[in-house]
Design an enzyme around this catalytic site. Structure first.
Site, PDB file in Angstrom:
ATOM      1  CE  LYS A 257     -31.378 -61.706 141.115  1.00 52.17           C
ATOM      2  NZ  LYS A 257     -30.577 -62.038 142.304  1.00 52.17           N
TER       3      LYS A 257
ATOM      4  CD  GLN B 141     -28.822 -55.387 143.228  1.00 50.82           C
ATOM      5  OE1 GLN B 141     -29.790 -54.755 142.878  1.00 50.82           O
ATOM      6  NE2 GLN B 141     -27.717 -55.426 142.528  1.00 50.82           N
TER       7      GLN B 141
ATOM      8  N   GLY C  94     -24.159 -58.996 139.566  1.00 49.58           N
ATOM      9  CA  GLY C  94     -23.236 -59.781 138.750  1.00 49.58           C
ATOM     10  C   GLY C  94     -23.892 -61.101 138.425  1.00 49.58           C
ATOM     11  CG  HIS C  95     -27.058 -61.760 136.539  1.00 48.46           C
ATOM     12  ND1 HIS C  95     -28.068 -61.103 135.896  1.00 48.46           N
ATOM     13  CD2 HIS C  95     -27.370 -61.722 137.844  1.00 48.46           C
ATOM     14  CE1 HIS C  95     -28.951 -60.696 136.788  1.00 48.46           C
ATOM     15  NE2 HIS C  95     -28.553 -61.058 137.973  1.00 48.46           N
TER      16      HIS C  95
END
Ligand code: IMP
Length: 437
Positions: A16, A226, A40-41
């Protein structure tokens, strides 16, 4: 409608961050509406990696205002560290670029201690949480004892509440979970004071900010964390997170009405992964699963844990499409499957000898279902060069067409690499496209 909701359509980690980054090229606002530092991105821009867990991914776009809405639970130290490292990387982070809602709640030391103690006491039955105190922080909201950012403006009143919270949590730690950990008031209080002096400048009524922005037809991207199957109500409970990860979470998380939102883009990998325990019907326990993990670098951004890998589950995806009213799907990491001799999509389950195409609510059923697959010829590394839909290998196009047909939802985007440039729009992407550069 100049607003777009982006949600994870699987068990999180769908990519995402990359999509939000790409689709915020023209965005005025990027809004995180749930979750916390369990997310976490990883963004890759010009080969440079940036890891974020609380600051919305849009921060890399200079024109965007980033909002951490009321539905988010914020670990203040993590947020302060992220702001610091962004500033060090030369990114401007000021109170007009980053806003934290005054109703967003703080994740404090006692939440993390309870998360750890509870997981420990569960033994074999543990959920495999990220250990970031997310569940206990949301429990405090529901239990009406959470600490909100706005309360940092009245420290004397807050002191009494913190003292009482710590007393209760320490009793729980010792008497319910037989934990040796004891949370000290002085430690929590010094974090509260530090947070007040470092973050209060960013605190605002963001429900109002977002509503006014929507009224002015500003471009708003709502960034989910998520994924659908980790939703606290509709996911595979208890192996879920504690927030509402579906599109409905935008309304309750931001404090806005449906007319201030817009179409929903679901994000899914071309295969499936899951971190932590819980049912996973299409999981692969063989060399193909290992290969996908290796090629896809499927290790948690937050905890580093290896992710469980399996085939794309279209039964679960149909459920996700329904729950969030997904208008179109972005399929990521198609390049990871390159080189596999064949690729599969689960289109139906068998449960107790009966064919079912609806996602069951009971884990006991999900553990028993037998996935039925449609099999495709694999594709090769030429997929890495594709810049247009027609340049995708024929077998990959057939895979995407069939997938869209099974789930009854158009595929608008295919992603074939981590970089912004490796993002390909289909002819179904008219609405979404206006968000990209
Ligand atoms: P919690 O959110 O830390 O309470 O963890 C609950 C469950 O959600 C665990 O199975 C975690 O591995 C999973 N989870 C939480 N955040 C993420 C995420 O961002 N990606 C994937 N799984 C997550």
């Amino acid at each position: 409608m100049p607003a777009l909701i982006i949600v994870g359509a699987q068990w999180g980690d769908e990519g995402k961050g990359k999509l939000v980054d790409y689709l915020t090229a023209n965005a005025d606002y990027v809004v995180r509406f749930q979750g916390g530092s369990n997310a976490g991105h990883t963004l890759v821009v010009d080969g440079k990696k940036t890891k974020l867990s609380l600051v919305p991914s849009g921060i890399l776009r200079p024109q965007t205002t980033c909002i951490v809405a009321a539905g988010v639970v914020v670990d203040p130290q993590t947020l302060m560290d992220e702001i610091e490292s962004l500033k060090k990387a030369g990114i401007k982070v000021s109170s007009d670029r980053l806003k934290i809602d005054e109703r967003a709640e703080l994740v404090l030391e006692y939440h993390r201690a309870l998360d750890r103690a509870r997981e420990q006491s569960r033994g074999e039955a543990k959920i495999g949480t990220t250990g970031r105190g997310i569940g206990p922080a949301y429990e405090d909201r529901a239990g009406r004892v959470g600490v909100r950012f706005g309360e940092l403006r009245q420290l004397e009143i807050l002191k009494t509440k913190i003292k009482s919270n710590i007393e209760v949590k320490n009793k729980m730690l010792a008497n319910v979970y037989s934990s040796d950990e004891e949370v000290k008031f002085e430690d929590v209080w010094s974090m509260i004071e530090k947070t007040a002096s470092n973050l209060l400048a960013y605190v605002d009524d963001t429900s109002l900010v977002v509503h006014e922005a929507a009224q002015k037809h500003k471009k708003i991207v709502f960034e989910g964390a998520q994924g659908t199957l980790l939703d606290t109500t509709f996911g595979t409970t208890p192996f879920v997170t504690s927030s509402s990860t579906i599109a409905g979470g935008v309304l309750t998380g931001c404090g806005i009405g449906a007319k201030d939102t817009g179409p929903v883009l679901g994000v899914a990998k071309a295969y499936a992964t899951r971190v932590g325990a819980g049912p996973f019907p299409t999981e692969l326990h063989d060399a193909t699963g290992d290969k996908i993990r290796e090629q896809g670098a499927e290790f948690g951004t937050v905890t580093g844990r290896p992710r469980r890998c399996g085939w794309f589950d279209a039964v679960a995806m149909k459920y996700a499409v329904r729950l969030s009213g997904i208008d179109s799907l972005a399929v990521t990491k198609l390049d990871v499957l390159a080189g596999l001799p064949e690729v599969k999509i689960c289109y139906r389950y068998k449960l107790n000898g009966k064919e079912i195409s609806n996602f069951p609510s009971l884990n006991a059923d999900l553990e028993k279902v037998e996935p039925e697959y449609v099999t495709f010829e694999g594709w090769d590394n030429s997929i890495l060069q594709a810049k247009k839909w027609y340049q995708l290998p024929t077998s990959a196009r057939l895979f995407l067409d069939t997938l869209g047909e099974i789930i009854g939802c158009p595929i608008s985007i295919a992603s074939v690499g981590a970089d912004r440039e490796s993002t390909i729009f289909s002819s179904n992407a008219a609405t979404i496209r206006s968000f990209a550069a």
